[in-house]
Design a protein around this motif. Structure first.
Motif, PDB file in Angstrom:
ATOM      1  N   GLU A 156      13.533 -10.970 -11.023  1.00  0.00           N
ATOM      2  CA  GLU A 156      12.730  -9.912 -11.629  1.00  0.00           C
ATOM      3  C   GLU A 156      12.093  -9.065 -10.536  1.00  0.00           C
ATOM      4  O   GLU A 156      11.676  -9.588  -9.497  1.00  0.00           O
ATOM      5  CB  GLU A 156      11.637 -10.525 -12.510  1.00  0.00           C
ATOM      6  N   ALA A 157      12.030  -7.766 -10.754  1.00  0.00           N
ATOM      7  CA  ALA A 157      11.370  -6.844  -9.823  1.00  0.00           C
ATOM      8  C   ALA A 157      10.107  -6.301 -10.478  1.00  0.00           C
ATOM      9  O   ALA A 157      10.162  -5.747 -11.578  1.00  0.00           O
ATOM     10  CB  ALA A 157      12.308  -5.704  -9.433  1.00  0.00           C
ATOM     11  N   VAL A 158       8.977  -6.450  -9.799  1.00  0.00           N
ATOM     12  CA  VAL A 158       7.676  -6.065 -10.339  1.00  0.00           C
ATOM     13  C   VAL A 158       7.118  -4.902  -9.524  1.00  0.00           C
ATOM     14  O   VAL A 158       7.069  -4.962  -8.284  1.00  0.00           O
ATOM     15  CB  VAL A 158       6.691  -7.249 -10.300  1.00  0.00           C
ATOM     16  N   VAL A 159       6.698  -3.844 -10.200  1.00  0.00           N
ATOM     17  CA  VAL A 159       6.086  -2.697  -9.518  1.00  0.00           C
ATOM     18  C   VAL A 159       4.663  -3.077  -9.104  1.00  0.00           C
ATOM     19  O   VAL A 159       3.887  -3.580  -9.910  1.00  0.00           O
ATOM     20  CB  VAL A 159       6.060  -1.456 -10.422  1.00  0.00           C
ATOM     21  N   CYS A 160       4.323  -2.821  -7.839  1.00  0.00           N
ATOM     22  CA  CYS A 160       3.026  -3.224  -7.282  1.00  0.00           C
ATOM     23  C   CYS A 160       2.306  -1.999  -6.718  1.00  0.00           C
ATOM     24  O   CYS A 160       2.896  -1.230  -5.950  1.00  0.00           O
ATOM     25  CB  CYS A 160       3.225  -4.261  -6.178  1.00  0.00           C
ATOM     26  N   ARG A 161       1.042  -1.847  -7.086  1.00  0.00           N
ATOM     27  CA  ARG A 161       0.251  -0.691  -6.655  1.00  0.00           C
ATOM     28  C   ARG A 161      -0.985  -1.140  -5.881  1.00  0.00           C
ATOM     29  O   ARG A 161      -2.065  -0.569  -6.018  1.00  0.00           O
ATOM     30  CB  ARG A 161      -0.134   0.155  -7.872  1.00  0.00           C
ATOM     31  N   HIS A 162      -0.831  -2.138  -5.042  1.00  0.00           N
ATOM     32  CA  HIS A 162      -1.974  -2.694  -4.313  1.00  0.00           C
ATOM     33  C   HIS A 162      -2.510  -1.732  -3.260  1.00  0.00           C
ATOM     34  O   HIS A 162      -3.699  -1.736  -2.974  1.00  0.00           O
ATOM     35  CB  HIS A 162      -1.596  -4.025  -3.668  1.00  0.00           C
ATOM     36  N   TRP A 163      -1.645  -0.893  -2.661  1.00  0.00           N
ATOM     37  CA  TRP A 163      -2.126   0.048  -1.636  1.00  0.00           C
ATOM     38  C   TRP A 163      -3.180   0.968  -2.238  1.00  0.00           C
ATOM     39  O   TRP A 163      -4.208   1.237  -1.621  1.00  0.00           O
ATOM     40  CB  TRP A 163      -0.950   0.860  -1.088  1.00  0.00           C
ATOM     41  N   ALA A 164      -2.942   1.431  -3.448  1.00  0.00           N
ATOM     42  CA  ALA A 164      -3.862   2.379  -4.076  1.00  0.00           C
ATOM     43  C   ALA A 164      -4.937   1.701  -4.906  1.00  0.00           C
ATOM     44  O   ALA A 164      -6.043   2.235  -5.054  1.00  0.00           O
ATOM     45  CB  ALA A 164      -3.086   3.351  -4.963  1.00  0.00           C
ATOM     46  N   GLU A 165      -4.660   0.506  -5.443  1.00  0.00           N
ATOM     47  CA  GLU A 165      -5.567  -0.106  -6.408  1.00  0.00           C
ATOM     48  C   GLU A 165      -6.092  -1.475  -5.994  1.00  0.00           C
ATOM     49  O   GLU A 165      -6.882  -2.077  -6.729  1.00  0.00           O
ATOM     50  CB  GLU A 165      -4.859  -0.235  -7.765  1.00  0.00           C
ATOM     51  N   GLY A 166      -5.648  -1.989  -4.843  1.00  0.00           N
ATOM     52  CA  GLY A 166      -6.090  -3.323  -4.448  1.00  0.00           C
ATOM     53  C   GLY A 166      -5.486  -4.393  -5.328  1.00  0.00           C
ATOM     54  O   GLY A 166      -4.407  -4.225  -5.916  1.00  0.00           O
ATOM     55  N   GLY A 167      -6.188  -5.525  -5.449  1.00  0.00           N
ATOM     56  CA  GLY A 167      -5.670  -6.651  -6.214  1.00  0.00           C
ATOM     57  C   GLY A 167      -5.358  -6.315  -7.655  1.00  0.00           C
ATOM     58  O   GLY A 167      -4.421  -6.879  -8.254  1.00  0.00           O
ATOM     59  N   ARG A 168      -6.104  -5.392  -8.249  1.00  0.00           N
ATOM     60  CA  ARG A 168      -5.885  -5.015  -9.646  1.00  0.00           C
ATOM     61  C   ARG A 168      -4.473  -4.468  -9.847  1.00  0.00           C
ATOM     62  O   ARG A 168      -3.859  -4.663 -10.898  1.00  0.00           O
ATOM     63  CB  ARG A 168      -6.921  -3.960 -10.056  1.00  0.00           C
ATOM     64  N   GLY A 169      -3.934  -3.816  -8.816  1.00  0.00           N
ATOM     65  CA  GLY A 169      -2.622  -3.186  -8.944  1.00  0.00           C
ATOM     66  C   GLY A 169      -1.451  -4.127  -8.758  1.00  0.00           C
ATOM     67  O   GLY A 169      -0.295  -3.687  -8.801  1.00  0.00           O
ATOM     68  N   VAL A 170      -1.718  -5.396  -8.561  1.00  0.00           N
ATOM     69  CA  VAL A 170      -0.632  -6.345  -8.311  1.00  0.00           C
ATOM     70  C   VAL A 170      -0.806  -7.626  -9.134  1.00  0.00           C
ATOM     71  O   VAL A 170      -0.196  -8.635  -8.846  1.00  0.00           O
ATOM     72  CB  VAL A 170      -0.512  -6.614  -6.784  1.00  0.00           C
ATOM     73  N   GLU A 171      -1.624  -7.559 -10.183  1.00  0.00           N
ATOM     74  CA  GLU A 171      -1.846  -8.745 -11.011  1.00  0.00           C
ATOM     75  C   GLU A 171      -0.563  -9.208 -11.696  1.00  0.00           C
ATOM     76  O   GLU A 171      -0.351 -10.413 -11.873  1.00  0.00           O
ATOM     77  CB  GLU A 171      -2.927  -8.465 -12.056  1.00  0.00           C
ATOM     78  N   ALA A 172       0.299  -8.279 -12.077  1.00  0.00           N
ATOM     79  CA  ALA A 172       1.561  -8.675 -12.718  1.00  0.00           C
ATOM     80  C   ALA A 172       2.409  -9.517 -11.772  1.00  0.00           C
ATOM     81  O   ALA A 172       3.044 -10.499 -12.186  1.00  0.00           O
ATOM     82  CB  ALA A 172       2.332  -7.442 -13.176  1.00  0.00           C
ATOM     83  N   LEU A 173       2.426  -9.149 -10.500  1.00  0.00           N
ATOM     84  CA  LEU A 173       3.154  -9.947  -9.511  1.00  0.00           C
ATOM     85  C   LEU A 173       2.511 -11.318  -9.367  1.00  0.00           C
ATOM     86  O   LEU A 173       3.209 -12.342  -9.290  1.00  0.00           O
ATOM     87  CB  LEU A 173       3.179  -9.232  -8.165  1.00  0.00           C
ATOM     88  N   ALA A 174       1.188 -11.365  -9.325  1.00  0.00           N
ATOM     89  CA  ALA A 174       0.491 -12.646  -9.195  1.00  0.00           C
ATOM     90  C   ALA A 174       0.833 -13.573 -10.352  1.00  0.00           C
ATOM     91  O   ALA A 174       1.078 -14.777 -10.156  1.00  0.00           O
ATOM     92  CB  ALA A 174      -1.014 -12.412  -9.112  1.00  0.00           C
ATOM     93  N   GLU A 175       0.858 -13.041 -11.562  1.00  0.00           N
ATOM     94  CA  GLU A 175       1.201 -13.857 -12.733  1.00  0.00           C
ATOM     95  C   GLU A 175       2.620 -14.405 -12.606  1.00  0.00           C
ATOM     96  O   GLU A 175       2.883 -15.575 -12.930  1.00  0.00           O
ATOM     97  CB  GLU A 175       1.061 -13.024 -14.011  1.00  0.00           C
ATOM     98  N   LYS A 176       3.536 -13.574 -12.152  1.00  0.00           N
ATOM     99  CA  LYS A 176       4.918 -14.013 -11.984  1.00  0.00           C
ATOM    100  C   LYS A 176       5.026 -15.084 -10.899  1.00  0.00           C
ATOM    101  O   LYS A 176       5.754 -16.085 -11.067  1.00  0.00           O
ATOM    102  CB  LYS A 176       5.799 -12.811 -11.631  1.00  0.00           C
ATOM    103  N   VAL A 177       4.318 -14.911  -9.805  1.00  0.00           N
ATOM    104  CA  VAL A 177       4.338 -15.888  -8.727  1.00  0.00           C
ATOM    105  C   VAL A 177       3.822 -17.237  -9.221  1.00  0.00           C
ATOM    106  O   VAL A 177       4.387 -18.299  -8.913  1.00  0.00           O
ATOM    107  CB  VAL A 177       3.519 -15.387  -7.522  1.00  0.00           C
TER     108      VAL A 177
END
Length: 558
Positions: A404-425
């Protein structure tokens, strides 16, 4: 897109006292050695007391082959650590320290970027806690002791033509690659050819990052081969009685550094071996300490997965007994377009077809990672210019390859922008799907190990080497070094030894130009193609733009 630069974002951070960060991990203030208010070393006595605690889950962040377009591996590591904490996990990150050479050259720092950074950013990218200076001093102490021993009679019968120990400096300085030392007369010693490497290429750096404690550190330092006699028997650092003093210089540097992310989550930043000539990972002692103190530890390995992840698995995990639970493979739309044949100047235009072509590079890394028995998720490090069609192209490709490929927006939004990746991990790590195993067994012959990496990771037809290289490997096997893993030194830009061949090339060989024994670090280096252990500065180095502002702030670091 943020209107602020990385350094402006870092300077505006609301940092907590480092004792509060330590308290979150259960580290008493008395076991922290503070360097100012926002960074500290974790005391060895406290670390020794953690041995009976269970380990948390280990997550590796790696990437496709690096391109000038950028991938954002460290930024993703930091963002994922913040996101794991946001969803209720006790998580820490472990990354490498920055070298001054790349900081003042072209690559820049190693603290992440945007709103997924480790702070204090200026300190981390400059002198930090002095670890690299200690490594430089310990390395050059040994250099001085070699020449001093020769000067005072050479009881060890060192062949000055076969001194293999060079000096180091933590700076990009091509003029020092090859020098003539001891000129100026009898009192200055015996003239000979010598040279400098950058500090991160030092075997001392690799040893510090693989040693488990001070006793192990000193043993490994003593095991280093510094020269050979006329009969080609090795001279070790312990023969010069250098290992004790070197350990003294490295005593404080051996202790991991604790800092924090912009979101006040714990970060261990320790060590920084070259990912070409060495194994490109942060220290074993930092990773193991974090695993005892956290439910999740997110770490990274240098360059693309063909170098960094392979060495993380085959050297660091093998030697330290680590078992990763999941891996994150970072890619950007821009980098995939470059792998698909688009020039850097044209990356701004939408081109889903080029993205699909570039996914061949992503797919090969994905397959390689799965070959280690580690479940993988792809992180698309989002840029503002990425189009929905380009993102869909990546997600469809990855889905077809069983991930699965998850879009991550941590550069602009910090941890909030990558929560979907964290859930998958978390789902991957807690699924029990990991069945980690290194690529090859310890008992395989050294050249066979090199050939295995070339075939299975680089997808080459074979590794090739002349008789001299093969004879040297056989000699080391006869001397008891055959069980060591191999450390492939090649370009980071391609699966081949040609940095211009992007994508997923086939039909190529991997020529091994020379081999080097890092007996203290515990691996054999196979030098493939042209690899520089002392980089040079670019035509317009970053140093030209770094200065102090009128307010006394550092400007120009990135």
């Amino acid at each position: 897109m943020s209107q602020f630069s990385d350094i402006e974002i870092a300077r505006a951070a609301d940092k907590l006292p480092i004792q509060e960060i330590g308290a979150r991990l259960g580290i008493p203030a008395a076991d922290l050695l503070p360097y100012g208010h926002d960074k500290a070393k974790v005391g060895q006595r406290f670390i020794d007391g953690l041995k009976d605690r269970p380990d948390g889950r280990l997550i590796l962040v790696t990437a496709i082959n690096p391109t000038p377009a950028g991938e954002g591996k460290t930024t993703t590591t930091v963002g994922l650590g913040d996101a794991l904490n946001r969803i209720g996990k006790n998580a820490a990150i472990c990354i490498r320290e920055a070298s001054l050479g790349p900081n003042f050259g072209m690559k820049g720092g190693a603290a992440g970027g945007g709103y997924a950074q480790v702070v204090p950013m200026e300190d981390m990218n400059l002198h930090f806690t002095g670890d690299f200076h200690a490594i430089t001093s310990a390395h050059n102490l040994l250099s001085a002791m070699i020449d001093n021993h020769v000067y005072w009679g050479n009881d060890l019968e060192i062949d000055t033509r076969r001194i293999v120990w060079r000096r180091v400096v933590d700076m990009n300085d091509r003029a020092l690659r090859q020098i003539t030392a001891s000129l100026g007369g009898v009192t200055n010693g015996f003239p000979r050819e010598a040279g400098f490497d950058i500090t991160v290429a030092s075997e001392v750096m690799a040893i510090l990052c693989l040693a488990t404690d001070l006793d192990d550190l000193q043993r490994r330092l003593g095991d280093m081969i510094v020269a050979y006699r006329r009969d080609k028997t090795p001279v070790f650092a312990r023969d010069l009685k250098a290992d004790g003093a070197m350990t003294v210089l490295l005593r404080d540097a051996m202790q991991p550094n604790l800092v924090q992310t912009l979101e006040n989550n714990p970060a261990f930043v320790h060590g920084g071996p070259f990912a070409n000539i060495a194994h490109g990972c942060n220290s074993v002692i930092a990773t193991k300490t974090a695993l005892k103190l956290s439910d999740y530890v997110v770490t990274e390995a240098g360059f693309g997965a063909d170098l960094g992840a392979e060495k993380f698995f085959d050297i660091k995990c093998r030697k330290a007994g680590l078992r990763p639970d999941a891996a994150v493979l970072v890619a950007t739309i821009r980098a995939l377009k470059m792998n698909g044949g688009v020039a850097k100047a044209d990356l701004g235009g939408a081109d889903a077809e080029a993205v699909r072509r570039g996914c061949a590079n992503l797919g090969r890394h994905l397959s390689n990672l799965k070959g280690f028995g580690v479940p993988v998720v792809v992180a698309i490090n989002h840029f503002s210019g990425d189009t929905p069609a380009e993102i869909t192209a990546v997600q469809d490709y990855v889905r077809e390859h069983g991930a699965e490929a998850v879009v991550c927006r941590h550069w602009a939004e910090g941890g909030r922008g990558v929560e979907a990746l964290a859930e998958k991990v978390v789902r991957l790590a807690e699924s029990g799907a990991a069945s980690f195993a290194p690529l090859y067994e310890d008992g395989m012959g050294l050249f066979d190990k090199i050939d295995t990496v070339a075939r299975r990771i680089y997808h080459a037809d074979q590794a090739i080497a002349d008789a001299t290289v093969r004879q040297q490997l056989h000699a080391w096997e006869a001397q008891g070094y055959g069980h060591l893993p191999v450390c492939m030194a090649k370009t980071q830009y391609s699966f081949t030894t040609d940095p211009t061949l992007r994508g997923a090339p086939v039909g190529h060989d991997v020529p091994v130009r020379e081999v080097r024994l890092s007996a203290g670090a515990g691996f054999v280096v196979a030098v493939c193609g042209d690899i520089m252990t002392m980089p040079g500065l670019p035509r317009e180095p970053a140093a030209e733009r770094i200065r102090l502002s009128e307010a006394g702030h550092v400007e120009g670091l990135f």
